[in-house]
Design a protein around this motif. Sequence first.
Motif, PDB file in Angstrom:
ATOM      1  N   THR A  11      -3.410   8.022 -14.808  1.00 32.45           N
ATOM      2  CA  THR A  11      -3.307   6.568 -14.680  1.00 32.45           C
ATOM      3  C   THR A  11      -2.236   6.116 -13.688  1.00 32.45           C
ATOM      4  N   LEU A  12      -1.438   7.043 -13.146  1.00 31.63           N
ATOM      5  CA  LEU A  12      -0.412   6.692 -12.162  1.00 31.63           C
ATOM      6  C   LEU A  12      -0.805   7.238 -10.803  1.00 31.63           C
ATOM      7  N   THR A  13      -0.773   6.374  -9.784  1.00 34.74           N
ATOM      8  CA  THR A  13      -0.992   6.804  -8.409  1.00 34.74           C
ATOM      9  C   THR A  13       0.108   6.237  -7.527  1.00 34.74           C
ATOM     10  N   CYS A  14       0.449   6.960  -6.469  1.00 40.57           N
ATOM     11  CA  CYS A  14       1.435   6.514  -5.484  1.00 40.57           C
ATOM     12  C   CYS A  14       0.928   6.897  -4.100  1.00 40.57           C
ATOM     13  N   ALA A  15       1.383   6.172  -3.084  1.00 38.42           N
ATOM     14  CA  ALA A  15       1.006   6.539  -1.722  1.00 38.42           C
ATOM     15  C   ALA A  15       1.593   7.892  -1.359  1.00 38.42           C
ATOM     16  N   GLY A  16       2.834   8.124  -1.827  1.00 39.64           N
ATOM     17  CA  GLY A  16       3.453   9.413  -1.566  1.00 39.64           C
ATOM     18  C   GLY A  16       3.778   9.658  -0.119  1.00 39.64           C
ATOM     19  N   ARG A  17       4.026   8.583   0.640  1.00 44.11           N
ATOM     20  CA  ARG A  17       4.337   8.748   2.054  1.00 44.11           C
ATOM     21  C   ARG A  17       5.646   9.516   2.198  1.00 44.11           C
TER      22      ARG A  17
ATOM     23  N   GLY B 261       0.779  -1.221   0.000  1.00 44.23           N
ATOM     24  CA  GLY B 261       0.000   0.000   0.000  1.00 44.23           C
ATOM     25  C   GLY B 261       0.808   1.267   0.000  1.00 44.23           C
ATOM     26  N   SER B 262       2.118   1.206   0.115  1.00 42.52           N
ATOM     27  CA  SER B 262       2.917   2.428   0.129  1.00 42.52           C
ATOM     28  C   SER B 262       3.645   2.636  -1.186  1.00 42.52           C
ATOM     29  N   GLY B 263       3.338   1.810  -2.180  1.00 42.95           N
ATOM     30  CA  GLY B 263       4.028   1.906  -3.451  1.00 42.95           C
ATOM     31  C   GLY B 263       3.245   2.671  -4.487  1.00 42.95           C
ATOM     32  N   CYS B 264       3.475   2.339  -5.756  1.00 41.50           N
ATOM     33  CA  CYS B 264       2.859   3.038  -6.882  1.00 41.50           C
ATOM     34  C   CYS B 264       2.181   2.028  -7.800  1.00 41.50           C
ATOM     35  N   LYS B 265       1.209   2.516  -8.545  1.00 39.99           N
ATOM     36  CA  LYS B 265       0.478   1.650  -9.455  1.00 39.99           C
ATOM     37  C   LYS B 265       0.083   2.415 -10.704  1.00 39.99           C
ATOM     38  N   VAL B 266       0.231   1.750 -11.854  1.00 41.26           N
ATOM     39  CA  VAL B 266      -0.222   2.292 -13.124  1.00 41.26           C
ATOM     40  C   VAL B 266      -1.346   1.402 -13.641  1.00 41.26           C
ATOM     41  N   VAL B 267      -2.415   2.020 -14.120  1.00 36.80           N
ATOM     42  CA  VAL B 267      -3.517   1.275 -14.715  1.00 36.80           C
ATOM     43  C   VAL B 267      -3.620   1.635 -16.187  1.00 36.80           C
ATOM     44  N   ALA B 268      -4.248   0.776 -16.951  1.00 37.39           N
ATOM     45  CA  ALA B 268      -4.405   1.019 -18.375  1.00 37.39           C
ATOM     46  C   ALA B 268      -5.357   2.189 -18.608  1.00 37.39           C
TER      47      ALA B 268
END
Length: 327
Positions: free
Chosen positions: A186-192, A41-48
């Motif tokens: 399309t890119l999200t990160c926790a940004g902690r 949950g503290s990382g990043c994710k890209v979706v299509a």
Amino acid sequence: MSEPSPSPKRPGRLLRLGAAFVVLLAVAGYLVVQYVTGASGSGCKVVAGDGADRTYEFTPEQAVNAATISAVGTARGLPERAVTIALGTAMQESALRNLDHGDRDSLGLFQQRPSQGWGTEQQIMDPVYSANEFYEHLEKVPDYTELPLTEAAQLVQRSGFPTAYAKHEPDAQLLADAFTGRSAATLTCAGRPDTTQPQGQARAAGPDAVRSALVRDFGQLEQTGAEVSADGQGTPSPSPTGVTTETSGRTVTVPVTPDTNEASGSTAEERGWQVAHWAVANASALRIENVSFAGRQWTAGTSDEPWTTVDAGDDTSRDAVRIVTAR
């Protein structure tokens, strides 16, 4: 005759308690590692961007490196295909980590070798330098945009495993779509903000640090308006031509215009998403709290949430990216 003594049970119980304690310690250690490395949950994710059920999850360190590789490519005016090839190559060579070791004298994101003329150790460990070196060699490959990723990468890398790059093409394309701005929000990160800094890339926080990092990855920027000084007072700052940044308090504003380069041909909106996604990827390293562009906003601490739509009256527009840093 005295009754027999009951069987001793205390040692067995202590052993079970000790084993349980060891397990708890192991679990705690695992959770600490996950926290530090950006997983769970503290990382990043890209979706299509096309609504397909495709995602790619990675750590803040990997996100920073992917953002740098992409920014260098777009700054060179290269097409999205070049960025895809570079990202896929780095995925195979280093898993998007800036490694200080490798096979023989291989180093860095692309595992380039000083002994083979790729540069000094210090140069290769600079992600911007190593990305530029990769692109410079890639541009010499005839018709590289028409080649499968693994063939184009191999013609640059001369790897002992020439087909190894192929498996990374779908994920590399997903990342390239986001970082070149072809796919919006399309890119999200926790940004902690307390995430451990990536190896060799520790950065300061605040608007000055954001501007410096933008210059580092995208090249020369023009800074207009006010520089932020230690006492919070602004002083005018004329600068050379290029992309513009303006600073007000904790906010860095990056106006965007279309890319006139025929090869990349990015629209103003695509240019904006390049910067916006770059900022999200760098959120942990630069202590960025939120990023807004084109009526959408990302906020730190919401890695599993999509970009939200902001009210028309909010401080956002389609001609500028606004990056707000932590206090």
